[in-house]
Design a protein around this motif. Structure first.
Motif, short mmCIF file in Angstrom:
data_model
loop_
_atom_site.label_atom_id
_atom_site.label_comp_id
_atom_site.label_asym_id
_atom_site.label_seq_id
_atom_site.Cartn_x
_atom_site.Cartn_y
_atom_site.Cartn_z
N ALA A 239 -7.40 3.67 4.45
CA ALA A 239 -7.06 3.05 3.16
C ALA A 239 -8.33 2.93 2.33
CB ALA A 239 -6.42 1.69 3.38
N THR B 101 0.85 -1.18 0.00
CA THR B 101 0.00 0.00 0.00
C THR B 101 0.89 1.23 0.00
OG1 THR B 101 -0.17 0.29 2.41
CG2 THR B 101 -1.68 -1.28 1.37
N ALA C 63 -4.18 -3.59 3.50
CA ALA C 63 -4.44 -2.37 4.26
C ALA C 63 -4.22 -2.60 5.75
CB ALA C 63 -5.86 -1.89 4.01
N ARG D 126 -4.17 5.68 2.18
CA ARG D 126 -3.40 4.62 1.55
C ARG D 126 -4.14 3.99 0.37
NH1 ARG D 126 1.22 2.77 3.22
NH2 ARG D 126 2.11 3.69 5.08
N ALA E 233 -3.62 0.37 8.48
CA ALA E 233 -4.86 1.13 8.30
C ALA E 233 -5.90 0.72 9.34
CB ALA E 233 -5.41 0.93 6.89
N GLN F 287 -3.04 9.43 7.13
CA GLN F 287 -2.67 8.69 5.93
C GLN F 287 -3.88 8.41 5.06
OE1 GLN F 287 -0.74 5.05 7.12
NE2 GLN F 287 0.94 6.09 8.17
N ARG G 282 -5.58 6.83 10.00
CA ARG G 282 -4.98 6.02 8.94
C ARG G 282 -6.09 5.33 8.16
NH1 ARG G 282 -1.00 2.78 12.81
NH2 ARG G 282 -2.88 3.02 14.08
N ASP H 100 0.91 5.49 0.93
CA ASP H 100 0.26 6.68 1.47
C ASP H 100 0.44 7.82 0.46
OD1 ASP H 100 -0.78 8.74 2.97
OD2 ASP H 100 0.99 8.95 4.26
N THR I 151 -4.35 0.92 -2.20
CA THR I 151 -4.04 -0.49 -1.99
C THR I 151 -3.82 -1.17 -3.34
OG1 THR I 151 -6.43 -0.90 -1.89
CG2 THR I 151 -5.26 -0.67 0.20
N ASP J 73 -0.57 -2.95 6.73
CA ASP J 73 0.18 -1.70 6.71
C ASP J 73 -0.36 -0.66 7.69
OD1 ASP J 73 1.94 -2.75 4.93
OD2 ASP J 73 1.26 -1.61 3.19
#
Length: 366
Positions: free
Chosen positions: A280, A51, A304, A79, A309, A77, A278, A53, A81, A307
């Protein structure tokens, strides 16, 4: 009559025979494993990909840059994906990898013909996914600007040129195509038809705009799969009232459109859209702001969460695939438009939760 061999000698013979048989079996197993490893399968394996950002940097370069504005240091963030694919043209999936994927619930196995046309080679696939990414970025910029009351002018651009095609060294990615053989249009199908109507062996005259200057380029036309082609990929694009650049190499496809649009909007408006959260997501986007479905959403949910999210924006048309596959600790919001997604991010930023926002429900599961 000979006397029987001592017991110890018989044992050694039996042991030696078993050892030989075992060695032969091991060699056979190794050979079969090597064959299975090297033998390509007719399947594609999808797994969670990285992913990114879009509010941050990749290799020291800001992903989204708006000329004339100083990017604020993000406190949250957004993000985008991705899906890692094994089995694309030029990269066949080994049989052993397919066998192993059957036992991994985070991976999906699909027949190759369900994903890629039979006639598509490795370069053709890369050009296609690159064109999809380019188009999604153009649409995302247009949507983000429209949300701020700014208009964009539709144009047609070249997003890819085959290295072995007639247009190689003549046309370039990024060229704006004004006309083909006198046909002037801001729509891809019209310019494609003008090219296709050119007899093979002749030339197609492209009027292109490059670096602010217009020039006419005559390109030889060849016959391929029964069609007249010059070896380029045309995609819809725009001329924008501001200069927005997205720096992201090595990733293709159209599914980051929604997150790009949110990221551009965040970069151009005061404060933090995410409120430090955060978030995604995924989804195509068109000029009207409609969010469309994508492939591999189950793998994107996994990526997601891996990482970091906490929240995920999912296209409404993907909800049937989402239900029952959401990782623990990840909250999913269902969105159909850019405005839906912007409202969801603003709500999450203010409240830190998805309470009151639509989600994917069991009734949508197929």
């Amino acid at each position: 009559m000979s006397s029987p061999a001592p017991v110890s000698q018989q044992s050694r013979r039996i042991s030696a025979r078993r050892s030989l048989i075992g060695s032969i079996a091991l060699i056979a197993l190794c050979v079969l494993t090597l064959i299975a490893t090297l033998t390509p399968s007719p399947y594609v394996i999808e797994s969670a990909g990285p992913t990114v950002d879009v509010l941050g940097e990749v290799d020291g370069t800001q992903v989204i840059e708006v000329k004339g504005s100083e990017p604020e240091k993000p406190d949250g963030q957004l993000r985008m994906t991705t899906v890692a694919v094994l089995g694309a043209p030029g990269q066949p999936a080994p049989t052993t990898a397919v066998f192993a994927a059957w036992f991994d619930p985070t991976k999906s196995i699909l027949p190759r013909e369900a994903v890629y046309p039979d006639t598509q080679d490795e370069e053709g696939n890369k050009l296609m996914t690159s064109a999809q990414m380019s188009s999604s970025q153009q649409e995302a910029i247009a949507v983000a600007l429209a949300a701020q009351g700014m208009e964009s002018t539709p144009v047609v651009r070249i997003s890819g040129v085959r290295s072995d095609g007639p247009a190689a060294q003549l046309l370039k990615p990024g060229d704006r195509v004004v006309s083909v053989n006198g046909t002037e249009s801001d729509e891809v199908p019209a310019l494609q038809k003008a090219t296709a109507d050119t007899p093979a062996g002749g030339t197609a005259d492209f009027v292109v705009e490059r670096d602010g200057k217009r020039t006419t380029v005559s390109v030889p036309v060849e016959q391929k799969d029964g069609r007249s082609v010059v070896g380029i990929v045309l995609t819809p694009g725009f001329d924008f009232p501001v200069d927005v650049r997205i720096a992201l190499d090595g990733i293709g496809g159209p599914s980051a459109g929604l997150i790009f649009a949110l990221g551009i909007y965040d970069e151009m408006t005061p404060g933090s859209l995410t409120g430090g959260k955060r978030i995604a997501g995924t989804g195509t986007i068109d000029q009207s702001g409609a969010v469309g479905p994508i492939g591999g959403i189950r793998q994107k949910l996994v990526g997601a969460k891996e990482d970091g999210a906490e929240f995920f924006l999912a296209p409404a048309d993907n909800c049937a695939e989402v239900v029952g596959h959401v990782p623990d600790g990840l909250s999913v919001v269902r969105v159909s438009t850019f405005e839906d997604a912007k409202h969801a991010v603003e709500t999450i930023a203010d409240s830190g939760s998805t309470a009151g926002l639509p989600t994917c429900t069991a009734s949508e599961r197929t």
